[in-house]
Write an enzyme that holds these catalytic residues in place. Structure first.
Site, PDB file in Angstrom:
ATOM      1  N   GLU A 100       1.115  -1.167  -0.026  1.00  0.00           N
ATOM      2  CA  GLU A 100       0.078  -0.261  -0.192  1.00  0.00           C
ATOM      3  C   GLU A 100       0.993   1.183  -0.055  1.00  0.00           C
ATOM      4  O   GLU A 100       0.431   2.287  -0.754  1.00  0.00           O
ATOM      5  CB  GLU A 100      -1.239   0.144   0.887  1.00  0.00           C
ATOM      6  N   ARG A 141       0.629   4.126  -3.233  1.00  0.00           N
ATOM      7  CA  ARG A 141       0.235   4.985  -2.766  1.00  0.00           C
ATOM      8  C   ARG A 141       0.735   5.958  -2.709  1.00  0.00           C
ATOM      9  O   ARG A 141       0.397   7.374  -3.168  1.00  0.00           O
ATOM     10  CB  ARG A 141      -0.821   4.999  -1.728  1.00  0.00           C
ATOM     11  N   ASP A 147      -4.470  -9.817  -8.536  1.00  0.00           N
ATOM     12  CA  ASP A 147      -4.494  -9.121  -9.885  1.00  0.00           C
ATOM     13  C   ASP A 147      -3.218  -8.225 -10.258  1.00  0.00           C
ATOM     14  O   ASP A 147      -2.697  -8.683 -10.876  1.00  0.00           O
ATOM     15  CB  ASP A 147      -5.744  -8.485  -9.571  1.00  0.00           C
ATOM     16  N   GLU A 186     -12.240  -0.801 -10.580  1.00  0.00           N
ATOM     17  CA  GLU A 186     -11.529  -2.043 -11.253  1.00  0.00           C
ATOM     18  C   GLU A 186     -12.378  -1.597 -12.814  1.00  0.00           C
ATOM     19  O   GLU A 186     -11.994  -1.783 -13.995  1.00  0.00           O
ATOM     20  CB  GLU A 186     -11.474  -3.063 -10.420  1.00  0.00           C
ATOM     21  N   THR A 214      -0.697   0.523 -10.277  1.00  0.00           N
ATOM     22  CA  THR A 214      -2.178   0.010 -10.262  1.00  0.00           C
ATOM     23  C   THR A 214      -2.770   0.778  -9.180  1.00  0.00           C
ATOM     24  O   THR A 214      -4.009   0.388  -9.102  1.00  0.00           O
ATOM     25  CB  THR A 214      -1.886  -1.682  -9.085  1.00  0.00           C
TER      26      THR A 214
HETATM   27  C1  DMJ Z   1      -6.719   0.540  -4.837  1.00  0.00           C
HETATM   28  O1  DMJ Z   1      -5.896   0.549  -4.172  1.00  0.00           O
HETATM   29  C2  DMJ Z   1      -5.347  -1.185  -6.106  1.00  0.00           C
HETATM   30  O2  DMJ Z   1      -6.223  -0.380  -7.001  1.00  0.00           O
HETATM   31  C3  DMJ Z   1      -4.957  -1.703  -5.933  1.00  0.00           C
HETATM   32  O3  DMJ Z   1      -4.743  -2.110  -7.060  1.00  0.00           O
HETATM   33  C4  DMJ Z   1      -6.267  -2.843  -5.501  1.00  0.00           C
HETATM   34  N1  DMJ Z   1      -8.110  -2.022  -4.099  1.00  0.00           N
HETATM   35  C5  DMJ Z   1      -7.880  -0.282  -4.899  1.00  0.00           C
HETATM   36  C6  DMJ Z   1      -8.766   0.195  -5.338  1.00  0.00           C
HETATM   37  O4  DMJ Z   1     -10.139  -1.160  -5.064  1.00  0.00           O
END
Ligand code: DMJ
Length: 578
Positions: free
Chosen positions: A185, A189, A339, A473, A559
């Site tokens: 995370e 982020r 994922d 998503e 992501t």
């Molecule tokens: C986000 O923090 C990112 O997309 C992560 O890869 C998956 N989960 C959340 C959003 O759903």
């Protein structure tokens, strides 16, 4: 992807799986190298493979930081290399698209203003109780929403708001914190958000914070295999002196089987870490990050381990032991836990300007196995990606798995001639199924997971799976599908989401997730997730922009939807250490 969200209790509450082996190895190396040249608190030393000692600047004091050499990364040259302007309207564009984009910009402003008013500097806004949430995913770091929102504010030309966010990063973003953070995370982020903000604006503060924070993540890789553990104590580096124990700095999640590391977590570092390498102007950091040492080697080493281990039916299970490098369980998923590992394979190849052929091959092989063993069609004709548990299929798709429509479309462009159309069709079918999961709900927002069994199609069957937490998503896939096909239905579907968000998630002081998408009098969960500003609103906005705004020729999105530049030119020549 987001292994920390609703799946497990907070890091601090987890039983810990300390990593004694790697620190022991490090200590042995250090002893072999003899006593330290000096023991200044802010400096540690490690031994390189060739036996030479090198200093690790922990960046613990301002003085230490000032001694860093100026960056060798040539920002102006980088900006000139972009093939398209990054933002702004384009002459002759569709006025309806513009109007819709402006509406989404207004939503972003509202989300930001509400956060600023009630929760500025906290990690997220609680829009019902009108206060801030800190949580324990970020190890004492604050301002997750600020850092996640920076690039969206910039792209939407919310100048004043961007300046507010920048000022907070300059004045109040404290990296000297002590707490247990999710490596994944913090990377997607904070590091992703800071890197994107730097590349978009050239403001040094974003780069230096990204590099400083990047250093703090490195001890997570001190495991026998080099596969990082999921949880890191951001404040403990200074207590790991040359000959004292480093143990206790990283752990596996308590809920992960047998001290394992999670595929989507250790497989979602590559894009950001390569940019940390690229940008590093600090000789010490750059040395770590250069070809044979730490950051680069760390993420490349992850691939080595993955290429070595045998894959059941060519599939990658979600849990791997950082001690033995073997799978701990045979659960395979393109949704949560797996994922973004797949996403980062194809994006690593794209970000390398199509040179990283190893990543491309891993992606192609993985997708082939997924299609063969996981992709199924329902009785009603919907294509979905099931989960695999040791050979048995669980006919369920998580909201998280819906990013895969966009990913498969992105990869399809670069597939062999005979597979291109096939993959575009697959991407369109999966995106359609995810749209169905929204269309079949009363709120027109999709559930956390939906199933294809016992006569159900694309709907949640369990109460616990009916919630929607402002996830991106599905709109992420709409954005890619729009850009790659220009089929207007993707814009229509995106607009349906905008309307549903306004109707069911907008409250007096921000946007909130809802607990049940199948009722039009939903209960709110009182949380405005930072990814709503980083991803959901950004992807919606881009869906109504011309294609050359943050063009896919120039950028890959991490992501968390933070844009990182494609390496068209070898800036490293300029940026590397002498
Ligand atoms: C986000 O923090 C990112 O997309 C992560 O890869 C998956 N989960 C959340 C959003 O759903």
């Amino acid at each position: 992807r987001d292994a920390a969200l609703p799946r497990g209790p907070p890091a601090a509450a987890e039983p810990r799986h300390a990593s004694p082996a790697a620190p022991r190895r490090l200590r042995e190396q250090l002893r072999a190298a003899g006593p330290p040249a000096h023991t200044a608190a802010a400096t540690r030393q490690q031994v390189r493979g060739d036996g030479r000692r090198r200093e690790l600047d922990t960046g613990a004091t301002p003085a230490a930081r000032e001694t860093r050499a100026p960056s060798r990364f040539d920002y102006e040259r980088f900006r000139r290399s972009l093939r398209h302007p990054v933002r702004g309207g384009r002459p002759g564009e569709d006025p309806d698209a513009r109007a819709r984009r402006m509406k989404i910009k207004e939503m972003m402003k509202f989300a930001w203003d509400s956060y600023k008013q009630y929760a500025f500097g906290k990690n997220e806004l609680r829009p019902l109780t009108k206060n801030g949430h800190i949580g324990n995913m970020f190890g004492g770091l604050r301002g997750a929403t600020v850092v996640d929102a920076l690039d969206t504010l910039y792209i939407m030309e919310l100048e004043e708001e961007f300046q507010e966010a920048k000022k907070w990063v300059e004045k109040s973003f404290d990296l000297n914190v002590n707490g247990e953070a999710s490596l994944f995370e913090v990377n997607i982020r904070y590091i992703g958000g800071l890197l994107a903000a730097y590349y978009l604006t050239g403001e040094e503060v974003f780069k230096s914070k990204a590099l400083e924070l990047g250093e703090k993540l490195l001890p997570a890789f001190n495991t026998p295999t080099g596969i990082p553990r999921g949880v890191i104590n951001l404040g403990r580096q200074d207590t790991c002196s040359l000959f004292s124990s480093c143990s206790g700095m990283s752990w596996s999640w308590g809920w992960a089987s047998a001290g394992s590391s999670i595929l989507a977590e250790f497989g979602t570092l590559h894009l950001e870490f390569l940019h940390l390498t690229e940008l590093s102007g600090n000789p010490v950091f750059a040395e770590k990050a250069s070809t044979s040492q730490l950051t680069n080697e760390m993420v490349m080493n992850i691939r080595k381990v993955l290429n070595r281990v045998e894959k059941p039916q060519g599939l990658y299970p979600n849990f791997l032991s950082p001690v033995t490098g073997n799978w701990v369980q045979h659960h395979v998923s393109i949704g949560g836990l797996g994922d973004s590992f797949y996403e980062y394979l194809i994006k690593s190849w794209l970000m390398s300007d199509k040179k990283d052929s190893e990543a491309k091959k891993m992606y192609d092989d993985a997708l082939e196995a997924i299609e063969k063993h996981l992709v199924r069609r329902s009785a009603g004709g919907l294509t979905y990606i099931a989960e695999w548990r040791g050979g048995i299929l669980d006919h369920k798709m998580g909201h998280l798995a819906c990013f895969s429509g966009g990913m498969i479309a992105l990869g399809a462009e670069h597939a062999s001639e005979e597979r291109k159309q096939h993959y575009m069709d697959l991407a369109a079918e999966i995106t359609n199924t995810c749209h169905e999961s929204y269309a079949r709900s009363d709120t027109k927002l999709g559930p956390e997971a939906f199933r294809f069994d016992t006569g159900t199609e694309a709907m949640a069957t369990r109460l616990s799976e009916r919630y929607y937490i402002l996830r991106p998503e599905v709109v992420e896939s709409y954005m890619y599908m729009w850009r790659l096909t220009h089929d207007l239905k993707y814009r229509q579907w995106g607009w349906e989401v905008v309307k549903a968000l306004e109707k069911h998630c907008r409250v007096e002081a921000g946007f909130s997730g809802i607990r049940d998408v199948y009722t039009t009098v939903p209960t709110h969960d009182n949380m405005q997730q930072s990814f709503f500003l980083a991803e959901t609103l950004k992807y919606l906005y881009l869906l109504f922009c011309e294609d050359d705004v943050l063009s896919l020729d120039d950028w890959v999105f991490n992501t968390e939807a933070h844009p990182l530049p494609v390496n068209h030119t070898n800036f490293k020549t300029k940026a590397s250490v002498q």
